[in-house]
Design an enzyme around this catalytic site. Structure first.
Site, PDB file in Angstrom:
ATOM      1  N   THR A  48       0.838  -1.205   0.000  1.00  0.00           N
ATOM      2  CA  THR A  48       0.000   0.000   0.000  1.00  0.00           C
ATOM      3  C   THR A  48       0.866   1.246   0.000  1.00  0.00           C
ATOM      4  O   THR A  48       0.635   2.185  -0.774  1.00  0.00           O
ATOM      5  CB  THR A  48      -0.911   0.010   1.241  1.00  0.00           C
ATOM      6  OG1 THR A  48      -1.681  -1.183   1.263  1.00  0.00           O
ATOM      7  CG2 THR A  48      -1.827   1.215   1.232  1.00  0.00           C
ATOM      8  N   TYR A 111     -12.842  -5.832  -2.290  1.00  0.00           N
ATOM      9  CA  TYR A 111     -14.038  -5.658  -3.108  1.00  0.00           C
ATOM     10  C   TYR A 111     -14.845  -6.944  -3.271  1.00  0.00           C
ATOM     11  O   TYR A 111     -16.061  -6.944  -3.107  1.00  0.00           O
ATOM     12  CB  TYR A 111     -13.721  -5.065  -4.491  1.00  0.00           C
ATOM     13  CG  TYR A 111     -14.957  -4.651  -5.260  1.00  0.00           C
ATOM     14  CD1 TYR A 111     -15.632  -3.485  -4.928  1.00  0.00           C
ATOM     15  CD2 TYR A 111     -15.457  -5.437  -6.292  1.00  0.00           C
ATOM     16  CE1 TYR A 111     -16.781  -3.113  -5.608  1.00  0.00           C
ATOM     17  CE2 TYR A 111     -16.592  -5.075  -6.976  1.00  0.00           C
ATOM     18  CZ  TYR A 111     -17.260  -3.910  -6.634  1.00  0.00           C
ATOM     19  OH  TYR A 111     -18.403  -3.557  -7.303  1.00  0.00           O
ATOM     20  N   TYR A 137      -1.950 -10.745   4.742  1.00  0.00           N
ATOM     21  CA  TYR A 137      -2.059  -9.356   5.188  1.00  0.00           C
ATOM     22  C   TYR A 137      -3.524  -9.035   5.443  1.00  0.00           C
ATOM     23  O   TYR A 137      -4.341  -9.091   4.531  1.00  0.00           O
ATOM     24  CB  TYR A 137      -1.450  -8.468   4.099  1.00  0.00           C
ATOM     25  CG  TYR A 137      -1.509  -6.976   4.311  1.00  0.00           C
ATOM     26  CD1 TYR A 137      -1.759  -6.399   5.552  1.00  0.00           C
ATOM     27  CD2 TYR A 137      -1.287  -6.121   3.234  1.00  0.00           C
ATOM     28  CE1 TYR A 137      -1.800  -5.024   5.717  1.00  0.00           C
ATOM     29  CE2 TYR A 137      -1.316  -4.744   3.389  1.00  0.00           C
ATOM     30  CZ  TYR A 137      -1.576  -4.212   4.635  1.00  0.00           C
ATOM     31  OH  TYR A 137      -1.614  -2.840   4.791  1.00  0.00           O
ATOM     32  N   ARG A 142      -9.125  -1.125   4.845  1.00  0.00           N
ATOM     33  CA  ARG A 142      -8.906  -0.788   3.438  1.00  0.00           C
ATOM     34  C   ARG A 142      -9.612  -1.754   2.491  1.00  0.00           C
ATOM     35  O   ARG A 142     -10.016  -1.370   1.403  1.00  0.00           O
ATOM     36  CB  ARG A 142      -7.405  -0.783   3.110  1.00  0.00           C
ATOM     37  CG  ARG A 142      -6.683   0.488   3.524  1.00  0.00           C
ATOM     38  CD  ARG A 142      -5.261   0.492   2.992  1.00  0.00           C
ATOM     39  NE  ARG A 142      -4.541   1.710   3.354  1.00  0.00           N
ATOM     40  CZ  ARG A 142      -4.446   2.786   2.582  1.00  0.00           C
ATOM     41  NH1 ARG A 142      -5.045   2.799   1.402  1.00  0.00           N
ATOM     42  NH2 ARG A 142      -3.763   3.841   2.977  1.00  0.00           N
ATOM     43  N   LYS A 165       0.663 -10.221   8.539  1.00  0.00           N
ATOM     44  CA  LYS A 165       0.707  -8.800   8.874  1.00  0.00           C
ATOM     45  C   LYS A 165      -0.697  -8.435   9.338  1.00  0.00           C
ATOM     46  O   LYS A 165      -1.630  -8.387   8.544  1.00  0.00           O
ATOM     47  CB  LYS A 165       1.116  -7.960   7.665  1.00  0.00           C
ATOM     48  CG  LYS A 165       1.109  -6.460   7.938  1.00  0.00           C
ATOM     49  CD  LYS A 165       1.441  -5.651   6.694  1.00  0.00           C
ATOM     50  CE  LYS A 165       1.362  -4.151   6.968  1.00  0.00           C
ATOM     51  NZ  LYS A 165       1.633  -3.348   5.755  1.00  0.00           N
ATOM     52  N   ILE A 209       5.662  -4.504  10.071  1.00  0.00           N
ATOM     53  CA  ILE A 209       5.875  -3.954   8.729  1.00  0.00           C
ATOM     54  C   ILE A 209       5.440  -2.505   8.827  1.00  0.00           C
ATOM     55  O   ILE A 209       4.253  -2.208   8.960  1.00  0.00           O
ATOM     56  CB  ILE A 209       5.094  -4.734   7.668  1.00  0.00           C
ATOM     57  CG1 ILE A 209       5.621  -6.176   7.605  1.00  0.00           C
ATOM     58  CG2 ILE A 209       5.239  -4.066   6.301  1.00  0.00           C
ATOM     59  CD1 ILE A 209       4.899  -7.070   6.605  1.00  0.00           C
TER      60      ILE A 209
END
Length: 298
Positions: A48, A111, A137, A142, A165, A209
């Site tokens: 990202t 999505y 992740y 998000r 993560k 991270i």
């Protein structure tokens, strides 16, 4: 392999003909060298923070290749290679393997909103087809998709899936993951939230991270080193120093502020790609004041 402080690298860009932007390869090389010199434990390109969503396929792989080449095996490279199409994620992961990455970071499909069973099938397919270690992740803020701890425990049965993560910032998640994974001591629990690195490590996490380590890698690496050595007073002191930096770098959606901060330090131009816009003058001046107060800008 993936322990301690790993930097979610920005992707330096510079103006190109026609008002577009192009990769700033010398700036990326210099950034990687500075990170390693500061004691960082690993590098994560094309996540990202690296604006992977606006990189072309060729640019994405060029960034990974350049980071791998520059790192020269001094630290591991965990390449962002996720997506919401399993077949395309497999293709990208295979390309990252060919580029020399040590593993891939695979975000939950955004999505599509798959079920937990769909997430298991997605990540296992990537791990099997790419033949590279996979770190999953979870960043539901998000993606709109939450990878539950029980699902992580199921994924951890696959030896090619080597860590997570976890970016919810929820310490209940950290505790629950530890509870569910007693048999996988080699499974890396990595924070994806710069604000809560210290409590995450205190609950048994193995590292972070980090976005903020683009700006102050020595602080984040030092915090992780101190925690790993049981020097909790030192870790707490570094957390206290690091916390206002995290607040400044998440004043707007990532990577807008962090790219501005690295630009203020003279390491890149600060160019972003639409739909992201750079900080306005007031925001930039406020960020510069914060960096000066913290001793990160002369």
């Amino acid at each position: 392999m993936f322990r301690g402080a790993l930097t979610a690298l920005i992707t330096p860009m510079r103006p190109a003909a026609g008002g577009a932007s192009e990769l700033d390869e010398p700036a990326l090389v210099a950034l990687v060298e500075a990170q390693i010199a500061a004691g960082i434990h690993g590098l994560v390109p094309c996540g990202t923070t690296g604006e992977a969503s606006t990189l072309s396929a060729a640019e994405h792989l060029r960034v990974v290749e350049l980071v791998v080449k520059t790192a020269r095996r001094r630290v591991p490279v965990l390449a962002g290679a996720g997506g919401n199409d399993t077949a395309r994620a497999v293709e990208l992961a295979r390309a990252c393997k060919a580029a020399g990455a040590d593993g891939t970071l695979q975000v939950t499909p955004y999505y599509n909103r798959p079920t937990q069973a769909g997430l298991v099938a997605h990540f296992r397919a990537i791990a099997e087809a790419s033949d590279l270690p996979v770190v999953v992740y979870n960043v539901p803020g998000r993606t709109g998709c939450d990878l539950l701890p029980e699902t992580v425990a199921e994924l951890a049965r696959d030896p090619k899936i080597v860590g997570i993560k976890e970016a919810t910032g929820d310490m209940n998640r950290a505790a629950r993951l530890r509870e569910l994974l007693p048999g996988r001591r080699d499974f890396a629990l990595l924070s994806g939230d710069d604000f809560t690195v210290l409590p995450f490590l205190a609950l048994g996490g193995h590292g972070v991270i980090s976005v903020t380590s683009n700006v102050a890698p020595q602080w984040v690496a030092g915090l992780c080193d101190a925690a790993a050595a049981g020097r909790w007073d030192d870790a707490r002191a570094l957390h206290d120093r690091h916390y206002p930096l995290a607040r400044a770098l998440f004043s707007q959606p990532n990577p807008i502020p962090v790219k501005a901060a690295v630009a203020l330090q003279g390491r890149c131009t600060g160019d972003l790609r639409l739909p992201l816009l750079p900080l306005d003058r007031q925001g930039r001046e406020g960020l510069a004041d914060t960096l000066r107060t913290l001793g990160l800008l002369s």
